[in-house]
Motif scaffolding. Structure first.
Motif, PDB file in Angstrom:
ATOM      1  N   MET A  66       0.841  -1.204   0.000  1.00  0.00           N
ATOM      2  CA  MET A  66       0.000   0.000   0.000  1.00  0.00           C
ATOM      3  C   MET A  66       0.871   1.245   0.000  1.00  0.00           C
ATOM      4  N   SER A  67       0.269   2.413  -0.122  1.00  0.00           N
ATOM      5  CA  SER A  67       1.075   3.625  -0.154  1.00  0.00           C
ATOM      6  C   SER A  67       1.713   3.829   1.213  1.00  0.00           C
ATOM      7  N   PHE A  68       2.908   4.419   1.225  1.00  0.00           N
ATOM      8  CA  PHE A  68       3.655   4.535   2.483  1.00  0.00           C
ATOM      9  C   PHE A  68       2.870   5.287   3.548  1.00  0.00           C
ATOM     10  N   ASP A  69       2.215   6.377   3.138  1.00  0.00           N
ATOM     11  CA  ASP A  69       1.518   7.197   4.135  1.00  0.00           C
ATOM     12  C   ASP A  69       0.227   6.559   4.648  1.00  0.00           C
ATOM     13  N   SER A  70      -0.172   5.417   4.080  1.00  0.00           N
ATOM     14  CA  SER A  70      -1.364   4.772   4.639  1.00  0.00           C
ATOM     15  C   SER A  70      -1.007   3.596   5.553  1.00  0.00           C
ATOM     16  N   LEU A  71       0.284   3.304   5.684  1.00  0.00           N
ATOM     17  CA  LEU A  71       0.700   2.160   6.509  1.00  0.00           C
ATOM     18  C   LEU A  71       0.335   2.341   7.988  1.00  0.00           C
ATOM     19  N   GLY A 120      11.184  26.991  -4.482  1.00  0.00           N
ATOM     20  CA  GLY A 120      10.427  26.244  -5.502  1.00  0.00           C
ATOM     21  C   GLY A 120       9.463  25.254  -4.873  1.00  0.00           C
ATOM     22  N   GLN A 121       8.988  24.364  -5.736  1.00  0.00           N
ATOM     23  CA  GLN A 121       7.936  23.420  -5.341  1.00  0.00           C
ATOM     24  C   GLN A 121       8.464  22.177  -4.630  1.00  0.00           C
ATOM     25  N   VAL A 122       7.644  21.621  -3.742  1.00  0.00           N
ATOM     26  CA  VAL A 122       7.936  20.296  -3.205  1.00  0.00           C
ATOM     27  C   VAL A 122       6.965  19.331  -3.887  1.00  0.00           C
ATOM     28  N   LYS A 123       7.527  18.314  -4.538  1.00  0.00           N
ATOM     29  CA  LYS A 123       6.670  17.334  -5.228  1.00  0.00           C
ATOM     30  C   LYS A 123       6.617  16.056  -4.426  1.00  0.00           C
ATOM     31  N   ARG A 124       5.400  15.631  -4.147  1.00  0.00           N
ATOM     32  CA  ARG A 124       5.245  14.413  -3.345  1.00  0.00           C
ATOM     33  C   ARG A 124       4.733  13.270  -4.207  1.00  0.00           C
ATOM     34  N   TYR A 125       5.397  12.137  -4.089  1.00  0.00           N
ATOM     35  CA  TYR A 125       5.065  10.983  -4.924  1.00  0.00           C
ATOM     36  C   TYR A 125       4.578   9.819  -4.075  1.00  0.00           C
ATOM     37  N   GLU A 126       3.628   9.078  -4.651  1.00  0.00           N
ATOM     38  CA  GLU A 126       3.156   7.897  -3.948  1.00  0.00           C
ATOM     39  C   GLU A 126       4.168   6.765  -4.084  1.00  0.00           C
ATOM     40  N   THR A 173       5.610  10.685  -0.338  1.00  0.00           N
ATOM     41  CA  THR A 173       4.685  11.276   0.629  1.00  0.00           C
ATOM     42  C   THR A 173       4.796  10.628   2.006  1.00  0.00           C
ATOM     43  N   GLY A 174       4.987  11.482   3.005  1.00  0.00           N
ATOM     44  CA  GLY A 174       4.975  11.005   4.390  1.00  0.00           C
ATOM     45  C   GLY A 174       6.271  10.390   4.882  1.00  0.00           C
ATOM     46  N   THR A 175       7.304  10.399   4.047  1.00  0.00           N
ATOM     47  CA  THR A 175       8.582   9.822   4.496  1.00  0.00           C
ATOM     48  C   THR A 175       9.388  10.869   5.253  1.00  0.00           C
ATOM     49  N   THR A 176      10.458  10.420   5.866  1.00  0.00           N
ATOM     50  CA  THR A 176      11.330  11.342   6.587  1.00  0.00           C
ATOM     51  C   THR A 176      12.036  12.285   5.606  1.00  0.00           C
ATOM     52  N   GLY A 177      12.215  11.847   4.361  1.00  0.00           N
ATOM     53  CA  GLY A 177      12.777  12.729   3.336  1.00  0.00           C
ATOM     54  C   GLY A 177      11.836  13.887   3.076  1.00  0.00           C
ATOM     55  N   ASP A 178      10.566  13.571   2.949  1.00  0.00           N
ATOM     56  CA  ASP A 178       9.502  14.558   2.760  1.00  0.00           C
ATOM     57  C   ASP A 178       9.519  15.566   3.923  1.00  0.00           C
ATOM     58  N   LEU A 179       9.580  15.039   5.117  1.00  0.00           N
ATOM     59  CA  LEU A 179       9.598  15.871   6.330  1.00  0.00           C
ATOM     60  C   LEU A 179      10.815  16.782   6.369  1.00  0.00           C
ATOM     61  N   TRP A 180      11.960  16.226   5.981  1.00  0.00           N
ATOM     62  CA  TRP A 180      13.217  16.983   5.999  1.00  0.00           C
ATOM     63  C   TRP A 180      13.145  18.157   5.024  1.00  0.00           C
ATOM     64  N   ILE A 181      12.623  17.906   3.841  1.00  0.00           N
ATOM     65  CA  ILE A 181      12.492  18.977   2.846  1.00  0.00           C
ATOM     66  C   ILE A 181      11.627  20.095   3.402  1.00  0.00           C
ATOM     67  N   GLU A 182      10.512  19.686   4.006  1.00  0.00           N
ATOM     68  CA  GLU A 182       9.575  20.671   4.530  1.00  0.00           C
ATOM     69  C   GLU A 182      10.207  21.497   5.659  1.00  0.00           C
ATOM     70  N   VAL A 234      14.906  13.461  -2.566  1.00  0.00           N
ATOM     71  CA  VAL A 234      15.551  13.167  -1.286  1.00  0.00           C
ATOM     72  C   VAL A 234      14.975  11.839  -0.783  1.00  0.00           C
ATOM     73  N   LEU A 235      15.855  10.877  -0.568  1.00  0.00           N
ATOM     74  CA  LEU A 235      15.414   9.580  -0.058  1.00  0.00           C
ATOM     75  C   LEU A 235      16.542   8.856   0.661  1.00  0.00           C
ATOM     76  N   ASP A 236      16.189   7.776   1.319  1.00  0.00           N
ATOM     77  CA  ASP A 236      17.156   6.990   2.106  1.00  0.00           C
ATOM     78  C   ASP A 236      18.314   6.536   1.227  1.00  0.00           C
ATOM     79  N   GLU A 237      19.514   6.699   1.763  1.00  0.00           N
ATOM     80  CA  GLU A 237      20.725   6.464   0.991  1.00  0.00           C
ATOM     81  C   GLU A 237      20.866   5.057   0.392  1.00  0.00           C
TER      82      GLU A 237
END
Ligand code: ARG
Length: 239
Positions: free
Chosen positions: A65-70, A152-158, A132-141, A176-179
């Motif tokens: 399922m999508s990460f943010d619905s886990l 600029g824009q933050v683009k969130r992907y499922e 969407t909803g990952t720690t990468g997303d949070l860090w950008i924000e 931005v994502l886990d190394e």
């Protein structure tokens, strides 16, 4: 009467021997932790939870399922376990329980291969993407958007499959994502890793707060795999 007793005992034994089947939620675009190969969800996390289940005598069945619905699915009881390279953080630990940590990771910044873009892509009027909803997303924000570093824009992907396609098609300037996952994508997609963000995250397996027995069992299983060397074997298979 005696026969009935024997039959009932027999049935009872089978029920116990089969053990319980737990629903395990994940988001399978995150290699080498979880990804789809020949229509099957595979990866480090998949092998890990299967090995824990075997050591502890339960069965697992996977739900993608999508990460943010886990976490919502875990809280509502639709699934019993989440294993998704999920970082243990305070916010999440308020709503779910986490097992002992089983991995550590940092974030990385990825651009299109040969684009000549560097770490300064994070500054100014660029578009930066994350799941969407990952720690990468949070860090950008928190670190880029709220500070005004990024205008600029933050683009969130499922899914990361979509995110990397967008990166290659120049619809987003960086991700931005886990190394460890960025490393894996960089192997077979036209992308370059241009920076590391030392977030020092720890991954844990998440369980509903009402299921302390399962939490304990998962921690027990983890310990058994560490002691037996099986955990190292699984690591060797994927890293
Ligand atoms: N570690 C990051 C987090 O917890 C990213 C996890 C993404 N996992 C996945 N299976 N898509 O937010």
């Amino acid at each position: 009467m005696k026969k009935l007793l024997v039959v009932s005992l027999f049935v009872l034994c089978i029920v116990f021997a089969l053990g319980k089947t737990y629903k395990v939620g994940t988001e399978a675009t995150f290699p080498p932790f979880e990804y789809v190969e020949n229509g099957e969800i595979v990866g480090f996390d998949v092998d890990l939870i299967k090995a824990i289940a075997e050591a502890e005598g339960f069965d697992v069945e996977f739900v993608d399922m999508s990460f943010d619905s886990l976490i919502p699915a875990l809280v509502s009881g639709n699934i019993d376990i989440v294993i998704a390279a999920m970082t243990i953080n305070e916010e999440r630990a308020e709503v779910v329980d986490f097992s002992d940590p089983y991995w550590t990771a940092n974030q990385s910044v990825v651009v299109k291969g040969g684009s000549g873009k560097g770490l300064t892509v994070l500054f100014g009027d660029n578009s930066i993407g994350a799941q969407t909803g990952t720690t990468g997303d949070l860090w950008i924000e928190e670190e880029l958007q709220n500070t005004g570093i990024l205008t600029g824009q933050v683009k969130r992907y499922e899914s990361f499959v979509l995110a990397f396609t967008d990166l290659e098609n120049e619809n987003v300037d960086a991700l931005v994502l886990d190394e460890p996952v960025a490393e894996r994508y960089a192997k077979d997609r036209n992308v370059d890793i241009v920076g590391l963000i030392l977030t020092n995250e720890e991954y844990g397996i998440a369980i509903n707060k009402d299921n302390k027995a399962l939490l304990e069992s998962i921690n027990n299983g983890l310990e058994k795999l560490e002691d037996s060397g099986e955990l190292l074997e699984i690591v060797g298979k994927y890293f």
